[in-house]
Design an enzyme around this catalytic site. Sequence first.
Site, PDB file in Angstrom:
ATOM      1  N   SER A 160       0.812  -1.213   0.000  1.00  0.00           N
ATOM      2  CA  SER A 160       0.000   0.000   0.000  1.00  0.00           C
ATOM      3  C   SER A 160       0.848   1.267   0.000  1.00  0.00           C
ATOM      4  O   SER A 160       0.339   2.350  -0.257  1.00  0.00           O
ATOM      5  CB  SER A 160      -0.937   0.024   1.210  1.00  0.00           C
ATOM      6  OG  SER A 160      -1.725  -1.136   1.211  1.00  0.00           O
ATOM      7  N   HIS A 172     -10.638 -24.036  10.755  1.00  0.00           N
ATOM      8  CA  HIS A 172     -10.678 -24.450   9.346  1.00  0.00           C
ATOM      9  C   HIS A 172      -9.413 -25.223   8.966  1.00  0.00           C
ATOM     10  O   HIS A 172      -9.353 -25.795   7.888  1.00  0.00           O
ATOM     11  CB  HIS A 172     -10.940 -23.264   8.401  1.00  0.00           C
ATOM     12  CG  HIS A 172      -9.844 -22.266   8.298  1.00  0.00           C
ATOM     13  ND1 HIS A 172     -10.070 -20.936   8.056  1.00  0.00           N
ATOM     14  CD2 HIS A 172      -8.503 -22.381   8.414  1.00  0.00           C
ATOM     15  CE1 HIS A 172      -8.918 -20.299   8.008  1.00  0.00           C
ATOM     16  NE2 HIS A 172      -7.957 -21.147   8.227  1.00  0.00           N
TER      17      HIS A 172
END
Lengths: 364, 526
Positions: B268, B302
């Site tokens: 960024s 997960h």
Amino acid sequence: MGALAALMSMAAWAEESKYNLPTPQSEVAQEIFDLHILIMWVCVGIFIVVFGAMFYSIWKHRKSLGHKAAHFHENTLVEVIWTVIPFAILIAMAIPSTKAILNMRDASNPDMTIKVTGYQWKWEYDYRTEGIKLMSALSTPRDQIDGSAKKGENYLLEVDNAMVVPAGKKVRLLLTANDVIHSWWVPAFGIKQDAIPGYIKDAWFKANTPGTYRGQCAELCGKDHGFMPIVVEVKSADDYAKWVADQKVKSAAVTMDPNKTYSADELKAQGEKVYAANCAACHQANGAGLPPAFPAITGSIIATGDKAAHIAIVMNGKPGTAMAAFGKQLNDVDLAAVVTYERNALGNKTGDLVQPADIKALRK
Amino acid sequence: MEATNAYAQDHGHDHPTGLMRWITTTNHKDIGTLYLWFSFIMLLAGGCLALLIRAELFQPGLQIVTPEFFNQLTTLHGLIMVFGAIMPAMVGFANWQVPMMIGAPDMAFPRMNNWSFWLLPVAAIMLVSSFFVPGGASAGGWTMYPPLFLQGGISNDMTIFAVHILGISSIMGAINIVTTILNMRAPGMTLMKMPLFVWTWLITAYLLIAVMPVLAGTVTMLLTDRHFGTNFFNAAGGGDPVMFQHIFWFFGHPEVYIMILPAFGIISQIIPAFARKPLFGYASMVYATASIAILSFIVWAHHMFTTGMPTSAQLFFMYATMLIAVPTGVKVFNWVATMWRGSMTFETPMLFAIGFVCLFTIGGFTGLVCAITPVDIQIQDTYYVVAHFHYVLVSGSLYAIFAGVYFWLPKWTGHMYNEKLGKLHFWLSTIFFNVLFFPMHFLGLAGMPRRIPDYALQFADFNALATVGAFGFGLSQLILLVGVIKCIKGGEKAAGRTWEGADSLEWTHLPSPPPYHSFVTPPVVK
Ligand SMILES: [Cu+2]
């Protein structure tokens, strides 16, 4: 752009080739297959839109073309849109996925049940109702692995005793492990379930087409993790019934009488077989072991010393090490035979014998 | 602030030289340099292990290593890359950049900073030397799952202690970064004016403080199980092996974001600089980063879909995981929108940044595929997952590190790096990276488990290809080494504001290289 086209064609090609999930052989595997294809295409679509825009921008909005930078930033509407659209796509994906999970996890009303136990590095299949128990280990010969013989067609995916099930029947598996965590995985059935010591977990499959289906242990379980395949033979109802009958005859024939007293040669002959099947993976076929992880049997203080201590470590194992308690896995004859073998072969010569009755006396 | 300045000034003239300079240094720039070199050495060490792995997997059959040693290689490759290469590199950037970007003279706790770095070589030596103890290095995977991890030898204890030390180092580093950012910003630099790199590190530092103690705790439980008769994870004694996985991944999932959020920050900074256009949505980038960090605490299981948790838990963790795609998508869209109608040039940092956006996104998509529980059942613990996490960690975190190195090298050294070498490094890396990891998706789908030293014949062609890619990728990294050394030794003088479009304080207020003590008097930010 070229990369994108390549990606597209790769994706399309992958869908058919041997490099996709294998052709599904059960309802659950089919659901998984379809879900995966759906999601892959959605991802490819988004990728093309987003990176199409990016590469267009890279092409056109470069300084070398004299493009002047705009100065826009912060636009709430745009930001809301690109938050809401992905969210909607995700919900659309979640719906079929939820359905598939509910089906996958519904192991109720099975036609038969097999208890699967993972050992370092083999599987045990216990057909509770049929009274059949099999140990299933890699059957690929060692010389194929080390490269001195040509590798066979099912290299590393073949076993001595396959799991056999009838076609079209809902098979429930109860999975556990004896030593460390393993994972029982047969891709064609869409089933992968960890086998965990101290737990019994269930899973199920229903294979419709007779045939041989292969898989592997999918959880790192030590040295021979890569060498504990799974083979399932799906047979028609008749063939399955025949197999069950054969199995019973065979086990009756092999079982040696635990009440008999055997000679040294008989015990050693049986012990050699038991050793090769159960002990050689760690202690090596010649008894040299792989120290320090796996001690040698040849010249071992325990295997040449006190008989009781030797029997004890084989029956009870040694907690916290890879040495499992074989008392539960092997019968009295095999235990007596393997201990006798270790004490009188592999370079050891204690001259003493262990009889099945000695083992029997220790059980209780 | 006053006190820090006085301290900085009177140590300005009498700091030691030679080796002692580096051992005793409390200067954020020196320490940043140490972190970066350390991480590069670890990258090469971990890379050599990876090349051995790939060499063994070039053909079916066992050719080079034994299965035991193979497991040691995969375990140490993982540990070294995660804890030795990626994390220290990010901390190195934080050390160099955070004080300069917020207009501070140094880090808040300079001596603790020295100590955080010098713990690392100790831990690294412990890990690497464990190859030479009886029984060899840890072989239970970097995830250290019991009961397998309870079986190994002394090297497992060394690994546990190394993890402890690394954890202490990370926690100290994180506390330092948080304190620096919260207390030492130049007047006028409000939180919402901080460069995004600083924001991502602020959030990352909080993640570190939250989860490193959890890791330390759970490896301590392994240690007591191994030696002091406890049975936390030993089923035979009433313990629960799955509990370890829950605790480990409660650390492990945020850890993934610890490795990627600073990368987002670097990217960024770079994309607006080379697009010559402000970041499209600064505020939404900050919020997206924070949302990712918060979500990272509720998705851990997960990694464990195949353990057979209750159906409701599978559903919860699937939904939560899918949700992460939203803020991650916001980031990618923002980067593309920043490039849109900019005036772009494509120097090496920008090339790596664009490579990052493309390839990281592929890793993001495969992550989404893995999030779908039924599909994950098929691909968990296969090469598909190996491909997935290398797309996010290599072409994600590592590419951002490369991009950041090329971006800030002129600032750090005062010289321009060799652009030709930089571009060569980018193109070779990118080509070989894809040759190495793209085929792994197919291997995983076709049924090849991970962490196996030998495989069935149908996997042979793509494994050979991946090995070619691995050696190409590995050797390409030597170009980076050459480029960096040349740049340190000399080269074209770099301007204070090397990049036309770069506008954070280190570019606008400091010469290249910056003085040893920068911002002795704080700049005023409007
Ligand atoms: Cu296993």
